[in-house]
Write an enzyme that holds these catalytic residues in place. Structure first.
Site, PDB file in Angstrom:
ATOM      1  N   GLN A 105       0.858  -1.196   0.000  1.00 55.48           N
ATOM      2  CA  GLN A 105       0.000   0.000   0.000  1.00 55.48           C
ATOM      3  C   GLN A 105       0.889   1.238   0.000  1.00 55.48           C
ATOM      4  OE1 GLN A 105      -3.469  -0.559   2.994  1.00 55.48           O
ATOM      5  NE2 GLN A 105      -1.822  -1.868   3.732  1.00 55.48           N
ATOM      6  N   HIS A 123      -1.439   1.440  -4.354  1.00 56.24           N
ATOM      7  CA  HIS A 123      -1.816   2.848  -4.224  1.00 56.24           C
ATOM      8  C   HIS A 123      -0.865   3.784  -4.963  1.00 56.24           C
ATOM      9  CE1 HIS A 123      -4.129   1.681  -0.335  1.00 56.24           C
ATOM     10  NE2 HIS A 123      -4.815   1.422  -1.420  1.00 56.24           N
ATOM     11  N   GLY A 189       3.054  -4.302   9.033  1.00 56.33           N
ATOM     12  CA  GLY A 189       2.967  -2.859   9.225  1.00 56.33           C
ATOM     13  C   GLY A 189       1.757  -2.199   8.615  1.00 56.33           C
ATOM     14  N   THR A 190       0.585  -2.837   8.750  1.00 52.61           N
ATOM     15  CA  THR A 190      -0.610  -2.181   8.262  1.00 52.61           C
ATOM     16  C   THR A 190      -1.715  -2.252   9.304  1.00 52.61           C
ATOM     17  OG1 THR A 190      -2.269  -2.041   6.493  1.00 52.61           O
ATOM     18  CG2 THR A 190      -1.426  -4.247   7.013  1.00 52.61           C
ATOM     19  N   ASN A 215       3.574  -6.743  13.564  1.00 57.41           N
ATOM     20  CA  ASN A 215       3.124  -5.417  13.975  1.00 57.41           C
ATOM     21  C   ASN A 215       3.344  -5.313  15.485  1.00 57.41           C
ATOM     22  OD1 ASN A 215       1.522  -3.042  14.481  1.00 57.41           O
ATOM     23  ND2 ASN A 215       0.372  -3.493  12.605  1.00 57.41           N
ATOM     24  N   PRO A 216       3.816  -4.150  15.980  1.00 57.05           N
ATOM     25  CA  PRO A 216       3.945  -4.036  17.444  1.00 57.05           C
ATOM     26  C   PRO A 216       2.587  -3.954  18.143  1.00 57.05           C
ATOM     27  CG  PRO A 216       4.939  -2.126  16.327  1.00 57.05           C
ATOM     28  CD  PRO A 216       4.329  -2.976  15.280  1.00 57.05           C
ATOM     29  N   ALA A 234       8.977  -4.617  12.301  1.00 58.45           N
ATOM     30  CA  ALA A 234       9.319  -5.373  11.088  1.00 58.45           C
ATOM     31  C   ALA A 234      10.819  -5.592  10.976  1.00 58.45           C
ATOM     32  CB  ALA A 234       8.814  -4.605   9.866  1.00 58.45           C
TER      33      ALA A 234
HETATM   34  C1  BV8 Z   1     -11.935   3.365  -3.337  1.00 54.88           C
HETATM   35  C2  BV8 Z   1      -1.943   7.059  -1.334  1.00 54.88           C
HETATM   36  C3  BV8 Z   1     -13.823   3.081  -4.734  1.00 54.88           C
HETATM   37  C4  BV8 Z   1      -2.277   8.513  -1.147  1.00 54.88           C
HETATM   38  C5  BV8 Z   1      -3.622   5.986   0.077  1.00 54.88           C
HETATM   39  C6  BV8 Z   1     -16.305   7.177   2.304  1.00 54.88           C
HETATM   40  C7  BV8 Z   1     -16.167   7.966   1.178  1.00 54.88           C
HETATM   41  C8  BV8 Z   1     -15.290   7.617   0.134  1.00 54.88           C
HETATM   42  C9  BV8 Z   1     -14.539   6.465   0.213  1.00 54.88           C
HETATM   43  C10 BV8 Z   1     -14.693   5.693   1.340  1.00 54.88           C
HETATM   44  C11 BV8 Z   1     -15.557   6.015   2.367  1.00 54.88           C
HETATM   45  N1  BV8 Z   1     -15.449   5.062   3.322  1.00 54.88           N
HETATM   46  C12 BV8 Z   1     -14.561   4.121   2.926  1.00 54.88           C
HETATM   47  C13 BV8 Z   1     -14.109   4.499   1.721  1.00 54.88           C
HETATM   48  C14 BV8 Z   1     -13.127   3.794   0.928  1.00 54.88           C
HETATM   49  C15 BV8 Z   1     -11.751   4.397   1.224  1.00 54.88           C
HETATM   50  C16 BV8 Z   1     -11.313   3.926   2.589  1.00 54.88           C
HETATM   51  O1  BV8 Z   1     -11.037   2.758   2.767  1.00 54.88           O
HETATM   52  N2  BV8 Z   1     -11.256   4.857   3.558  1.00 54.88           N
HETATM   53  C17 BV8 Z   1     -10.842   4.465   4.896  1.00 54.88           C
HETATM   54  C18 BV8 Z   1     -10.086   5.612   5.548  1.00 54.88           C
HETATM   55  C19 BV8 Z   1     -12.068   4.055   5.669  1.00 54.88           C
HETATM   56  N3  BV8 Z   1     -10.898   3.849   0.188  1.00 54.88           N
HETATM   57  C20 BV8 Z   1     -10.720   4.541  -0.943  1.00 54.88           C
HETATM   58  O2  BV8 Z   1     -11.157   5.649  -1.136  1.00 54.88           O
HETATM   59  C21 BV8 Z   1      -9.968   3.773  -2.018  1.00 54.88           C
HETATM   60  N4  BV8 Z   1     -10.707   3.884  -3.243  1.00 54.88           N
HETATM   61  O3  BV8 Z   1     -12.488   2.780  -2.439  1.00 54.88           O
HETATM   62  O4  BV8 Z   1     -12.503   3.577  -4.576  1.00 54.88           O
HETATM   63  C22 BV8 Z   1     -14.736   4.209  -4.310  1.00 54.88           C
HETATM   64  C23 BV8 Z   1     -14.941   5.220  -5.213  1.00 54.88           C
HETATM   65  C24 BV8 Z   1     -15.777   6.270  -4.834  1.00 54.88           C
HETATM   66  C25 BV8 Z   1     -16.382   6.293  -3.570  1.00 54.88           C
HETATM   67  C26 BV8 Z   1     -16.143   5.259  -2.657  1.00 54.88           C
HETATM   68  C27 BV8 Z   1     -15.295   4.218  -3.016  1.00 54.88           C
HETATM   69  C28 BV8 Z   1      -8.596   4.379  -2.238  1.00 54.88           C
HETATM   70  C29 BV8 Z   1      -7.741   4.144  -1.013  1.00 54.88           C
HETATM   71  C30 BV8 Z   1      -6.293   4.559  -1.323  1.00 54.88           C
HETATM   72  C31 BV8 Z   1      -5.983   5.853  -0.610  1.00 54.88           C
HETATM   73  N5  BV8 Z   1      -4.553   6.187  -0.808  1.00 54.88           N
HETATM   74  N6  BV8 Z   1      -2.336   6.310  -0.135  1.00 54.88           N
HETATM   75  C32 BV8 Z   1      -1.303   9.234  -0.246  1.00 54.88           C
HETATM   76  O5  BV8 Z   1      -0.617   8.578   0.560  1.00 54.88           O
HETATM   77  O6  BV8 Z   1      -1.222  10.472  -0.372  1.00 54.88           O
HETATM   78  S1  BV8 Z   1      -4.068   5.257   1.520  1.00 54.88           S
HETATM   79  C33 BV8 Z   1      -2.777   5.369   2.612  1.00 54.88           C
HETATM   80  O7  BV8 Z   1      -3.315   5.167   3.893  1.00 54.88           O
HETATM   81  C34 BV8 Z   1      -1.771   4.275   2.428  1.00 54.88           C
HETATM   82  O8  BV8 Z   1      -1.554   3.961   1.093  1.00 54.88           O
HETATM   83  C35 BV8 Z   1      -2.332   3.133   3.232  1.00 54.88           C
HETATM   84  O9  BV8 Z   1      -3.167   2.335   2.460  1.00 54.88           O
HETATM   85  C36 BV8 Z   1      -3.185   3.842   4.229  1.00 54.88           C
HETATM   86  C37 BV8 Z   1      -2.515   3.820   5.566  1.00 54.88           C
HETATM   87  O10 BV8 Z   1      -2.653   2.547   6.039  1.00 54.88           O
HETATM   88  P1  BV8 Z   1      -1.380   1.762   6.592  1.00 54.88           P
HETATM   89  O11 BV8 Z   1      -0.407   1.556   5.498  1.00 54.88           O
HETATM   90  O12 BV8 Z   1      -1.932   0.568   7.276  1.00 54.88           O
HETATM   91  O13 BV8 Z   1      -0.686   2.737   7.617  1.00 54.88           O
HETATM   92  P2  BV8 Z   1      -1.182   3.132   9.076  1.00 54.88           P
HETATM   93  O14 BV8 Z   1      -0.423   4.333   9.487  1.00 54.88           O
HETATM   94  O15 BV8 Z   1      -2.683   3.152   9.088  1.00 54.88           O
HETATM   95  O16 BV8 Z   1      -0.761   1.886   9.996  1.00 54.88           O
HETATM   96  C38 BV8 Z   1       0.612   1.641  10.224  1.00 54.88           C
HETATM   97  C39 BV8 Z   1       0.697   0.315  10.956  1.00 54.88           C
HETATM   98  O17 BV8 Z   1       2.071  -0.004  11.123  1.00 54.88           O
HETATM   99  C40 BV8 Z   1       0.072   0.352  12.337  1.00 54.88           C
HETATM  100  O18 BV8 Z   1      -0.698  -0.809  12.521  1.00 54.88           O
HETATM  101  C41 BV8 Z   1       1.290   0.353  13.277  1.00 54.88           C
HETATM  102  O19 BV8 Z   1       1.020  -0.338  14.479  1.00 54.88           O
HETATM  103  C42 BV8 Z   1       2.285  -0.425  12.454  1.00 54.88           C
HETATM  104  N7  BV8 Z   1       3.690  -0.147  12.742  1.00 54.88           N
HETATM  105  C43 BV8 Z   1       4.261   0.991  13.225  1.00 54.88           C
HETATM  106  N8  BV8 Z   1       5.613   0.828  13.304  1.00 54.88           N
HETATM  107  C44 BV8 Z   1       5.888  -0.424  12.852  1.00 54.88           C
HETATM  108  C45 BV8 Z   1       4.678  -1.054  12.499  1.00 54.88           C
HETATM  109  N9  BV8 Z   1       4.615  -2.308  12.022  1.00 54.88           N
HETATM  110  C46 BV8 Z   1       5.787  -2.977  11.900  1.00 54.88           C
HETATM  111  N10 BV8 Z   1       6.994  -2.450  12.214  1.00 54.88           N
HETATM  112  C47 BV8 Z   1       7.087  -1.194  12.690  1.00 54.88           C
HETATM  113  N11 BV8 Z   1       8.285  -0.679  13.009  1.00 54.88           N
END
Ligand code: BV8
Ligand code: ZN
Length: 250
Positions: A105, A123, A189-190, A215-216, A234
């Protein structure tokens, strides 16, 4: 066993037998490289407010030139960091298992820089910007100060999938296909909060694969008889897992 507890031994035994592995990654795999995660809530560049303001098509267009500058700063930020031991272990895994597919991602290109060859970017990426009008590509390194396309005057935008945008169909269907046929899916890490990417581990489980969660923090992670939590960072857990599974090659 300090790292990830007794599950690590079990995971290593299963991984050693695997023929096909999917490594599904999120921002956490790049945290130890210094790239802030999305939910770290950093009030700096990567703040949640900026994500909501800039990482969707209307917000991006409405907040130019700040939104363009935000992506350009992120692109230069990810270029200035290095892959960490987690990325390197994932690249090494491909030498040890017949088929390894990285489904990420992340948009930071750190898997490719660590040597992973088979990377599906769900993404998009921060390597180039694209003109929304004439489709011209511009390297972020040396990109113009303004979001104005030099060829046609159109709007330059990042080659990432913004919220409310569709994922690249071929990338998503390939990711689903690999998840459906793998023996093990490593989820690294997601927070599993963004759809449809968050479906990938569930698809692997439904098709009989094991899912190891690295994941921690296990909050919000899927629970299932074939889900093995490997609690930890990781950069620590992945090298330990490979050393346990393939001791001679450590
Ligand atoms: C879609 C690029 C069809 C951009 C990204 C209401 C209205 C409209 C849409 C929606 C809605 N409700 C839901 C949706 C769908 C929406 C969605 O899912 N929203 C979420 C917030 C609910 N999805 C979309 O819009 C997708 N498109 O559905 O199209 C559609 C069309 C029209 C209308 C509706 C639907 C597109 C999604 C892609 C968005 N783009 N990135 C940019 O970055 O600028 S998303 C971005 O955030 C990332 O790419 C990634 O996917 C996401 C973050 O997630 P994670 O990678 O998991 O990161 P996070 O920080 O959350 O977690 C980190 C983890 O690591 C934690 O668990 C932590 O504990 C752990 N960690 C920390 N340190 C470590 C570790 N692990 C291991 N080792 C370590 N050291
Ligand atoms: Zn143009």
């Amino acid at each position: 066993m300090s790292v990830a507890g007794e599950n690590l031994e079990r995971a290593a035994t299963i991984l050693r037998r695997a023929r096909s592995v999917v490594v599904f990654t999120g921002a956490g795999v790049s945290a130890e490289s210094g790239v802030p995660t999305y939910r770290s809530g950093a009030d700096g560049l990567w703040s949640v407010q900026n994500m909501e303001r800039y990482a969707n098509p209307d917000g991006y267009a409405r907040h130019l030139p700040d939104s363009f500058a935000w992506y350009r700063a992120r692109a230069s930020g990810v270029r200035s960091v290095e892959p960490n031991a987690g990325h390197v272990a994932i690249a090494r895994l491909a030498q040890l298992v017949p088929r390894v597919t990285v489904v990420t991602q992340n948009i930071d290109s750190l898997h490719q820089r660590a040597g992973s060859a088979e990377v599906i970017e769900l993404h998009g990426h921060l390597r180039t910007a694209r003109c929304a009008q004439c489709d011209a590509r511009v390297e972020w390194q040396g990109a113009p100060d303004s979001a104005c396309c030099v060829d046609c005057g159109g709007m330059l935008r990042p080659e990432v999938v913004m919220f409310r945008e569709m994922l690249p169909p071929e990338a998503y269907s390939m990711a689903v296909e690999r998840a459906a046929e793998c023996d093990v899916l490593l989820s690294v890490g997601t927070s599993n909060q963004v759809f449809p990417a968050a479906e990938i581990p569930r698809i692997a489980l439904e098709h009989g694969a094991w899912v190891f969660i690295v994941n921690p923090d296990m909050e919000g992670q899927p629970l299932h008889i074939r889900v093995l939590p490997l609690r930890g960072r990781a950069g620590e857990v992945l090298p330990a897992l490979l050393d346990l599974a393939w001791p001679a090659t450590g």
